[in-house]
Design a protein around this motif. Structure first.
Motif: not given
Length: 250
Positions: A127-132
């Motif tokens: 729900s909150r992370v855009t990139h790993q």
């Protein structure tokens, strides 16, 4: 450029921010780094940020609520009208490469999430992370070292940070050198323990020196990272002299 870092151990970053040539970027305010501790946003007397995993198994998992509240505080402090990238360092992320670093170096920064323990509740990630991002096929105790690596790679590309603006252009993987690995470097003394500096570097002949360096880059790249040679060839970056060098060395 601003990086907000969510970490349980902000003290790990202090020596890095105050040492080396990259400190110029922090001292001048060219790059701003702000730390946020999820524990400050946890509830209860113990400010707990982790719990046992559902389904059993070893280790502890970081809970989503303290991380989410911490992230909200970081985003509110940035007061940005544009979406801010939220980066999680993870073994399943995309392996960081030079092109990625150049992209981040030209950006306004990001929020960097440093995980700990066995992992982070997947609901926060979804729900909150855009990139790993991953540094490679190995596992660290937390995301702090990975965050330091990204910061260092990005900051050294900022104008005025390095003593010589041309320094990073000669780095390995730089498109200016066709994405090849860097060549060997030598300095004084001219002779050291029976080893001499290669003659072309002592010739004073600019074209001869550049040719030697190019040949070294080609040979080293072909031996260590042949896929980079394939990429340079496919992009039409190798000329007849380059191919001659590769054929001779191979």
């Amino acid at each position: 450029m601003r990086f907000d870092i969510l970490t349980l151990f902000p003290e790990l970053f202090a020596p890095f921010l105050a040492s080396g040539v990259t400190r110029r970027a922090y001292d001048s305010g060219q790059v701003e780094v702000v730390f946020w501790n999820p524990r400050d946003h946890a509830e209860g007397n113990y400010r707990r940020v982790d719990d046992r995993p559902f389904g059993g198994g070893p280790g502890m998992v970081m809970m989503p609520e303290p991380l989410s509240a911490c992230l909200d505080a970081a985003l509110a402090a940035r007061a940005s009208v544009d979406p801010v990238p939220v980066v999680l360092f993870s073994p399943i992320g995309q392996t960081l490469c030079h092109a990625d670093v150049e992209g981040w170096a030209a950006s306004d920064g990001a929020v960097l999430v440093c995980g700990r323990y066995e992992g982070i509740d997947q609901r926060f990630i979804d729900s909150r992370v855009t990139h790993q991002i991953s540094l490679g096929d190995f596992v660290l105790s937390g995301g702090e070292i990975a965050a330091l690596a990204l910061l260092d790679a990005v900051v050294r590309l900022q104008p005025g940070v390095l003593g010589d603006e041309a320094s990073h252009i000669q780095d390995s993987f730089n498109p200016a050198l066709d994405g090849l690995l860097d060549c060997p470097h030598y300095t004084r003394p001219e002779h050291w323990k029976g080893h001499a500096v290669p003659a072309p570097l002592m010739s004073g002949h600019h074209a001869q020196i550049e040719r030697w360096r190019r040949d070294q880059r080609l040979s080293i790249t072909a031996a260590r990272r042949p896929e980079l040679i394939d990429a340079a060839r496919a992009a039409g970056r190798l000329d007849a002299l380059d191919e001659k060098t590769l054929k001779k060395k191979l």
